[in-house]
Design a protein around this motif. Structure first.
Motif, PDB file in Angstrom:
ATOM      1  N   SER A   1       0.846  -1.208   0.000  1.00  0.00           N
ATOM      2  CA  SER A   1       0.000   0.000   0.000  1.00  0.00           C
ATOM      3  C   SER A   1       0.878   1.254   0.000  1.00  0.00           C
ATOM      4  O   SER A   1       2.045   1.219   0.428  1.00  0.00           O
ATOM      5  CB  SER A   1      -0.888   0.018   1.250  1.00  0.00           C
ATOM      6  OG  SER A   1      -0.058   0.185   2.398  1.00  0.00           O
ATOM      7  N   ALA A   2       0.302   2.355  -0.449  1.00  0.00           N
ATOM      8  CA  ALA A   2       1.056   3.618  -0.485  1.00  0.00           C
ATOM      9  C   ALA A   2       1.468   4.020   0.931  1.00  0.00           C
ATOM     10  O   ALA A   2       2.576   4.524   1.141  1.00  0.00           O
ATOM     11  CB  ALA A   2       0.205   4.696  -1.132  1.00  0.00           C
ATOM     12  N   SER A   3       0.584   3.753   1.913  1.00  0.00           N
ATOM     13  CA  SER A   3       0.924   4.190   3.271  1.00  0.00           C
ATOM     14  C   SER A   3       2.114   3.393   3.823  1.00  0.00           C
ATOM     15  O   SER A   3       2.986   3.946   4.479  1.00  0.00           O
ATOM     16  CB  SER A   3      -0.286   4.117   4.197  1.00  0.00           C
ATOM     17  OG  SER A   3      -0.733   2.791   4.281  1.00  0.00           O
ATOM     18  N   TYR A   4       2.178   2.075   3.519  1.00  0.00           N
ATOM     19  CA  TYR A   4       3.346   1.326   4.022  1.00  0.00           C
ATOM     20  C   TYR A   4       4.599   1.627   3.190  1.00  0.00           C
ATOM     21  O   TYR A   4       5.705   1.707   3.744  1.00  0.00           O
ATOM     22  CB  TYR A   4       3.076  -0.192   4.076  1.00  0.00           C
ATOM     23  CG  TYR A   4       4.237  -0.878   4.776  1.00  0.00           C
ATOM     24  CD1 TYR A   4       4.440  -0.695   6.145  1.00  0.00           C
ATOM     25  CD2 TYR A   4       5.169  -1.631   4.069  1.00  0.00           C
ATOM     26  CE1 TYR A   4       5.535  -1.251   6.793  1.00  0.00           C
ATOM     27  CE2 TYR A   4       6.265  -2.191   4.709  1.00  0.00           C
ATOM     28  CZ  TYR A   4       6.441  -2.001   6.078  1.00  0.00           C
ATOM     29  OH  TYR A   4       7.537  -2.530   6.719  1.00  0.00           O
ATOM     30  N   ALA A   5       4.418   1.843   1.896  1.00  0.00           N
ATOM     31  CA  ALA A   5       5.588   2.190   1.062  1.00  0.00           C
ATOM     32  C   ALA A   5       6.221   3.508   1.523  1.00  0.00           C
ATOM     33  O   ALA A   5       7.416   3.729   1.332  1.00  0.00           O
ATOM     34  CB  ALA A   5       5.193   2.270  -0.405  1.00  0.00           C
TER      35      ALA A   5
ATOM     36  N   PRO B   1      10.133   2.019   1.462  1.00  0.00           N
ATOM     37  CA  PRO B   1       9.934   1.995   0.014  1.00  0.00           C
ATOM     38  C   PRO B   1      10.258   0.642  -0.613  1.00  0.00           C
ATOM     39  O   PRO B   1       9.831   0.359  -1.736  1.00  0.00           O
ATOM     40  CB  PRO B   1      10.888   3.082  -0.504  1.00  0.00           C
ATOM     41  CG  PRO B   1      11.747   3.480   0.644  1.00  0.00           C
ATOM     42  CD  PRO B   1      11.114   3.006   1.910  1.00  0.00           C
ATOM     43  N   LEU B   2      10.979  -0.231   0.140  1.00  0.00           N
ATOM     44  CA  LEU B   2      11.242  -1.581  -0.384  1.00  0.00           C
ATOM     45  C   LEU B   2      10.050  -2.513  -0.147  1.00  0.00           C
ATOM     46  O   LEU B   2      10.063  -3.668  -0.591  1.00  0.00           O
ATOM     47  CB  LEU B   2      12.499  -2.175   0.241  1.00  0.00           C
ATOM     48  CG  LEU B   2      13.817  -1.463  -0.091  1.00  0.00           C
ATOM     49  CD1 LEU B   2      14.998  -2.249   0.497  1.00  0.00           C
ATOM     50  CD2 LEU B   2      14.008  -1.293  -1.585  1.00  0.00           C
ATOM     51  N   LYS B   3       9.028  -2.017   0.601  1.00  0.00           N
ATOM     52  CA  LYS B   3       7.776  -2.758   0.813  1.00  0.00           C
ATOM     53  C   LYS B   3       8.021  -4.128   1.450  1.00  0.00           C
ATOM     54  O   LYS B   3       7.513  -5.159   0.977  1.00  0.00           O
ATOM     55  CB  LYS B   3       7.000  -2.911  -0.498  1.00  0.00           C
ATOM     56  CG  LYS B   3       6.685  -1.582  -1.165  1.00  0.00           C
ATOM     57  CD  LYS B   3       6.040  -1.795  -2.513  1.00  0.00           C
ATOM     58  CE  LYS B   3       5.941  -0.475  -3.275  1.00  0.00           C
ATOM     59  NZ  LYS B   3       5.578  -0.633  -4.651  1.00  0.00           N
ATOM     60  N   ARG B   4       8.849  -4.127   2.467  1.00  0.00           N
ATOM     61  CA  ARG B   4       9.144  -5.368   3.190  1.00  0.00           C
ATOM     62  C   ARG B   4       8.972  -5.120   4.681  1.00  0.00           C
ATOM     63  O   ARG B   4       9.147  -3.996   5.156  1.00  0.00           O
ATOM     64  CB  ARG B   4      10.602  -5.799   2.932  1.00  0.00           C
ATOM     65  CG  ARG B   4      10.930  -6.042   1.453  1.00  0.00           C
ATOM     66  CD  ARG B   4      10.568  -7.445   1.075  1.00  0.00           C
ATOM     67  NE  ARG B   4      10.650  -7.661  -0.355  1.00  0.00           N
ATOM     68  CZ  ARG B   4      11.130  -8.779  -0.897  1.00  0.00           C
ATOM     69  NH1 ARG B   4      11.581  -9.753  -0.137  1.00  0.00           N
ATOM     70  NH2 ARG B   4      11.135  -8.938  -2.195  1.00  0.00           N
ATOM     71  N   VAL B   5       8.666  -6.172   5.415  1.00  0.00           N
ATOM     72  CA  VAL B   5       8.589  -6.085   6.872  1.00  0.00           C
ATOM     73  C   VAL B   5       9.681  -6.972   7.468  1.00  0.00           C
ATOM     74  O   VAL B   5      10.094  -7.927   6.818  1.00  0.00           O
ATOM     75  CB  VAL B   5       7.192  -6.537   7.386  1.00  0.00           C
ATOM     76  CG1 VAL B   5       6.159  -5.471   7.139  1.00  0.00           C
ATOM     77  CG2 VAL B   5       6.763  -7.878   6.801  1.00  0.00           C
ATOM     78  N   PRO B   6      10.146  -6.644   8.682  1.00  0.00           N
ATOM     79  CA  PRO B   6       9.669  -5.626   9.607  1.00  0.00           C
ATOM     80  C   PRO B   6      10.263  -4.246   9.323  1.00  0.00           C
ATOM     81  O   PRO B   6      11.224  -4.119   8.561  1.00  0.00           O
ATOM     82  CB  PRO B   6      10.182  -6.145  10.954  1.00  0.00           C
ATOM     83  CG  PRO B   6      11.494  -6.804  10.621  1.00  0.00           C
ATOM     84  CD  PRO B   6      11.265  -7.434   9.268  1.00  0.00           C
ATOM     85  N   ALA B   7       9.672  -3.233   9.992  1.00  0.00           N
ATOM     86  CA  ALA B   7      10.248  -1.888   9.994  1.00  0.00           C
ATOM     87  C   ALA B   7       9.979  -1.279  11.370  1.00  0.00           C
ATOM     88  O   ALA B   7       8.879  -1.424  11.912  1.00  0.00           O
ATOM     89  CB  ALA B   7       9.612  -1.028   8.903  1.00  0.00           C
ATOM     90  N   LEU B   8      11.006  -0.655  11.899  1.00  0.00           N
ATOM     91  CA  LEU B   8      10.889   0.004  13.208  1.00  0.00           C
ATOM     92  C   LEU B   8      10.847   1.503  12.976  1.00  0.00           C
ATOM     93  O   LEU B   8      11.697   2.049  12.264  1.00  0.00           O
ATOM     94  CB  LEU B   8      12.115  -0.357  14.067  1.00  0.00           C
ATOM     95  CG  LEU B   8      12.199   0.294  15.445  1.00  0.00           C
ATOM     96  CD1 LEU B   8      11.128  -0.288  16.379  1.00  0.00           C
ATOM     97  CD2 LEU B   8      13.587   0.088  16.058  1.00  0.00           C
ATOM     98  N   VAL B   9       9.844   2.164  13.567  1.00  0.00           N
ATOM     99  CA  VAL B   9       9.761   3.623  13.450  1.00  0.00           C
ATOM    100  C   VAL B   9       9.973   4.230  14.835  1.00  0.00           C
ATOM    101  O   VAL B   9       9.249   3.914  15.781  1.00  0.00           O
ATOM    102  CB  VAL B   9       8.403   4.072  12.858  1.00  0.00           C
ATOM    103  CG1 VAL B   9       8.367   5.593  12.712  1.00  0.00           C
ATOM    104  CG2 VAL B   9       8.186   3.428  11.491  1.00  0.00           C
ATOM    105  N   LEU B  10      11.009   5.062  14.941  1.00  0.00           N
ATOM    106  CA  LEU B  10      11.320   5.692  16.228  1.00  0.00           C
ATOM    107  C   LEU B  10      10.405   6.897  16.452  1.00  0.00           C
ATOM    108  O   LEU B  10       9.739   7.368  15.514  1.00  0.00           O
ATOM    109  CB  LEU B  10      12.790   6.134  16.251  1.00  0.00           C
ATOM    110  CG  LEU B  10      13.828   5.048  15.929  1.00  0.00           C
ATOM    111  CD1 LEU B  10      15.242   5.591  16.139  1.00  0.00           C
ATOM    112  CD2 LEU B  10      13.614   3.816  16.794  1.00  0.00           C
ATOM    113  N   ASP B  11      10.422   7.404  17.675  1.00  0.00           N
ATOM    114  CA  ASP B  11       9.509   8.512  18.014  1.00  0.00           C
ATOM    115  C   ASP B  11       9.774   9.759  17.181  1.00  0.00           C
ATOM    116  O   ASP B  11       8.864  10.555  16.944  1.00  0.00           O
ATOM    117  CB  ASP B  11       9.612   8.848  19.509  1.00  0.00           C
ATOM    118  CG  ASP B  11       9.032   7.727  20.356  1.00  0.00           C
ATOM    119  OD1 ASP B  11       8.287   6.880  19.797  1.00  0.00           O
ATOM    120  OD2 ASP B  11       9.335   7.670  21.553  1.00  0.00           O
TER     121      ASP B  11
END
Ligand SMILES: N[C@@H](CCC(=O)N[C@@H](CS)C(=O)NCC(=O)O)C(=O)O
Length: 203
Positions: A40-44, A48-58
């Motif tokens: 999806s555009a929101s996860y890309a 942008p590589l459209k793979r999981v996992p991804a960690l988003v810091l504060d």
């Protein structure tokens, strides 16, 4: 901080096991790979590589690559050590983790992705011949691992490390890839039973 997770898929799973071993709890956002939510555009916008996992810091910083995420938490919370301490131990764990990734996770993944009907939308085109080419590589590597495990309890030495997490996830991934661990690989089977019995394995 939040972790974009991907259910039963091997890379999100190894990150979750690592966090469970560290006793770290994080808010998780489930990304449904089966529904192709990772495209999806929101996860890309997250990866942008459209793979999981991804960690988003504060502060919005994004860390992808399961091992990079694990290393981040190893630094934040050094106990229990899962990447080792001291030049030799760190090198040995890195060596085994890479060997397991390159010679087991990847070939098993090639078999799974190029044969399983559920992967048709993700692996385009599916190349069944590439799956066949990888099957003997899996068997060859697990035979090596079995010999290594004859004289030690864990993949990289006498203690549980990130290499065992990668190994557990890889061996478990053989099942949906329809690959079996031969009965005679008793050392590998003993090791697998021990690591699969750890509470973190169900994370
Ligand atoms: N090298 C990356 C690999 C990430 C990866 O390939 N994740 C898989 C799940 S195990 C994925 O997102 N697959 C989606 C796809 O192939 O479209 C890591 O270690 O995190």
């Amino acid at each position: 901080m939040k972790l974009y997770d991907g259910g039963r898929a091997p890379n999100p799973r190894r990150t979750r096991i690592f966090l469970a071993e560290k006793g770290v709890k994080l808010p998780m956002v489930q990304v449904d790979l089966g529904a192709m939510e990772h495209t999806s555009a929101s996860y890309a916008a997250v990866n942008p590589l459209k793979r999981v996992p991804a960690l988003v810091l504060d502060d919005g910083t994004v860390i992808t690559e399961s091992i990079a995420i694990c290393r981040y938490f190893e630094e934040l919370q050094p106990e229990p050590s899962l990447f080792g301490r001291g030049a030799l131990e760190i090198a040995r764990i890195e060596m085994w983790n890479r060997r397991v990734e390159l010679h087991l996770v990847l070939p098993v993944s090639h078999v799974f992705r190029n044969t399983h009907p559920a992967m048709k939308a993700m692996e385009v085109p599916q190349v069944p011949a590439w799956a066949e080419a990888n099957k003997p590589r899996v068997l060859e590597f697990i035979a090596v691992l079995d010999r290594e495990l004859k004289d030690r309890a864990f993949i990289a030495g006498d203690t549980f490390t990130v290499a065992d997490i990668t190994g557990l996830v890889a061996v478990d991934f053989m099942k949906p890839a329809k690959l079996a661990v031969p009965d005679e690989l008793q050392n590998l089977r003993r090791w697998h039973a021990a690591v699969a019995a750890r509470p973190s394995a169900s994370a």
